[in-house]
Design an enzyme around this catalytic site. Sequence first.
Site, PDB file in Angstrom:
ATOM      1  N   ASN A 152      15.545  28.395  34.529  1.00 29.66           N
ATOM      2  CA  ASN A 152      16.281  29.717  33.992  1.00 29.66           C
ATOM      3  C   ASN A 152      17.954  30.293  34.488  1.00 29.66           C
ATOM      4  O   ASN A 152      18.432  29.376  35.459  1.00 29.66           O
ATOM      5  CB  ASN A 152      16.020  30.962  35.219  1.00 29.66           C
ATOM      6  N   TRP A 153      18.688  29.650  33.418  1.00 28.71           N
ATOM      7  CA  TRP A 153      20.364  28.957  33.547  1.00 28.71           C
ATOM      8  C   TRP A 153      21.120  30.142  33.834  1.00 28.71           C
ATOM      9  O   TRP A 153      22.371  30.073  34.447  1.00 28.71           O
ATOM     10  CB  TRP A 153      20.702  28.322  32.365  1.00 28.71           C
ATOM     11  N   LYS A 154      20.455  31.229  34.272  1.00 25.10           N
ATOM     12  CA  LYS A 154      21.415  32.731  34.296  1.00 25.10           C
ATOM     13  C   LYS A 154      22.540  32.916  33.690  1.00 25.10           C
ATOM     14  O   LYS A 154      22.811  32.031  32.368  1.00 25.10           O
ATOM     15  CB  LYS A 154      21.800  32.589  36.139  1.00 25.10           C
ATOM     16  N   HIS A 166      13.026  39.636  35.329  1.00 22.26           N
ATOM     17  CA  HIS A 166      13.555  39.299  36.312  1.00 22.26           C
ATOM     18  C   HIS A 166      14.207  40.248  37.523  1.00 22.26           C
ATOM     19  O   HIS A 166      14.709  41.148  36.723  1.00 22.26           O
ATOM     20  CB  HIS A 166      14.486  38.234  35.779  1.00 22.26           C
ATOM     21  N   GLU A 171      16.917  39.832  39.692  1.00 24.48           N
ATOM     22  CA  GLU A 171      18.241  40.515  38.932  1.00 24.48           C
ATOM     23  C   GLU A 171      18.352  41.060  37.989  1.00 24.48           C
ATOM     24  O   GLU A 171      19.570  42.230  38.116  1.00 24.48           O
ATOM     25  CB  GLU A 171      19.149  38.730  38.508  1.00 24.48           C
ATOM     26  N   GLU A 201       8.538  35.942  41.926  1.00 22.23           N
ATOM     27  CA  GLU A 201       9.176  35.054  43.081  1.00 22.23           C
ATOM     28  C   GLU A 201       9.681  36.199  44.262  1.00 22.23           C
ATOM     29  O   GLU A 201      10.073  37.061  43.725  1.00 22.23           O
ATOM     30  CB  GLU A 201      10.602  35.442  41.399  1.00 22.23           C
ATOM     31  N   GLY A 224      17.517  32.769  44.762  1.00 28.15           N
ATOM     32  CA  GLY A 224      19.059  32.121  45.460  1.00 28.15           C
ATOM     33  C   GLY A 224      19.331  31.403  46.269  1.00 28.15           C
ATOM     34  O   GLY A 224      21.012  31.745  47.164  1.00 28.15           O
ATOM     35  N   SER A 249      14.233  29.000  44.784  1.00 25.32           N
ATOM     36  CA  SER A 249      15.162  27.983  45.457  1.00 25.32           C
ATOM     37  C   SER A 249      13.576  26.509  45.575  1.00 25.32           C
ATOM     38  O   SER A 249      13.125  26.235  46.425  1.00 25.32           O
ATOM     39  CB  SER A 249      14.888  28.561  46.972  1.00 25.32           C
ATOM     40  N   GLY A 273      15.954  28.102  39.004  1.00 24.42           N
ATOM     41  CA  GLY A 273      17.385  28.693  38.333  1.00 24.42           C
ATOM     42  C   GLY A 273      18.177  27.853  38.376  1.00 24.42           C
ATOM     43  O   GLY A 273      18.801  26.739  37.824  1.00 24.42           O
ATOM     44  N   GLY A 274      18.851  27.608  40.089  1.00 28.94           N
ATOM     45  CA  GLY A 274      20.180  27.282  40.826  1.00 28.94           C
ATOM     46  C   GLY A 274      19.454  25.651  40.262  1.00 28.94           C
ATOM     47  O   GLY A 274      20.543  24.974  40.108  1.00 28.94           O
TER      48      GLY A 274
END
Length: 255
Positions: A10-12, A96, A98, A168, A174, A214, A235-236
Amino acid sequence: MPRTKLVAGNWKMYTTRTAAESLARAVAAGVPASAAVEVAVCPPFPWLTTVANALQGSPVSLGAQDCANEKEGAFTGEVSPPMLLDAGCKYVILGHSERRHILGESDAQTNDKVHAALADGLHVILCMGETLAERQRGLKERVFQRQVFAATSGLSDEQFHRLVIAYEPIWAIGTGHTATPEQAQEAHAFIREKLTTLFGASIGQNVKILYGGSVKPDNAAGLMSQPDIDGALVGGASLKAETFLPIVQAAVAAG
Ligand code: PEP
């Protein structure tokens, strides 16, 4: 039949067009056609076609990070499921945290999007998970139950085959605080049991449940080796091939 693992990035709201293209090429080059796991990358909307082109001829699938619950219409700023399919997407991430917690998306809105995306033929990665406060107050099971039920009510058996759940825990996204493999396994087993109770053993056993929060190269193997963890939503660490590909390799090694 064993569930095949899926590792999705997930490149956000990160990358430029150039960075997205080179990241996609590096991921594509690092995943052999014979890989026994599925890999997907989910770039921002404007880079979907660029990334689709960069992935051509590779086994890596394309996904988007959200979609509207309508096919078309006067919905300024929205992107519909048919548009995502047209851009080359197989997957869409929905619900998600977010979107739920920063943008205020409700369970009902998530459910509408899940229905719209599945009806048009997309595969959905449906995210769910508890906040730290909910975990500390012993409410996590109640949250999973509500989120599983609210987001999946009314789906057909065929639609369940195109549904992937991503557990998640919000306190792990994150933050660098990943759930331990045991904490994640416990949550996955509970979600699987809920699916089985609500929709039957075949759906309970066949729906993939990814872990997200993470995931890094150094914790991926421990998570992937758990019986109910069928891959990862990353993600990251998905923003660099050097950190994403070792997570893919951990999934391959875990089988
Ligand atoms: C995510 O955004 O879905 C996620 C899991 O992020 P991170 O891996 O950075 O915690």
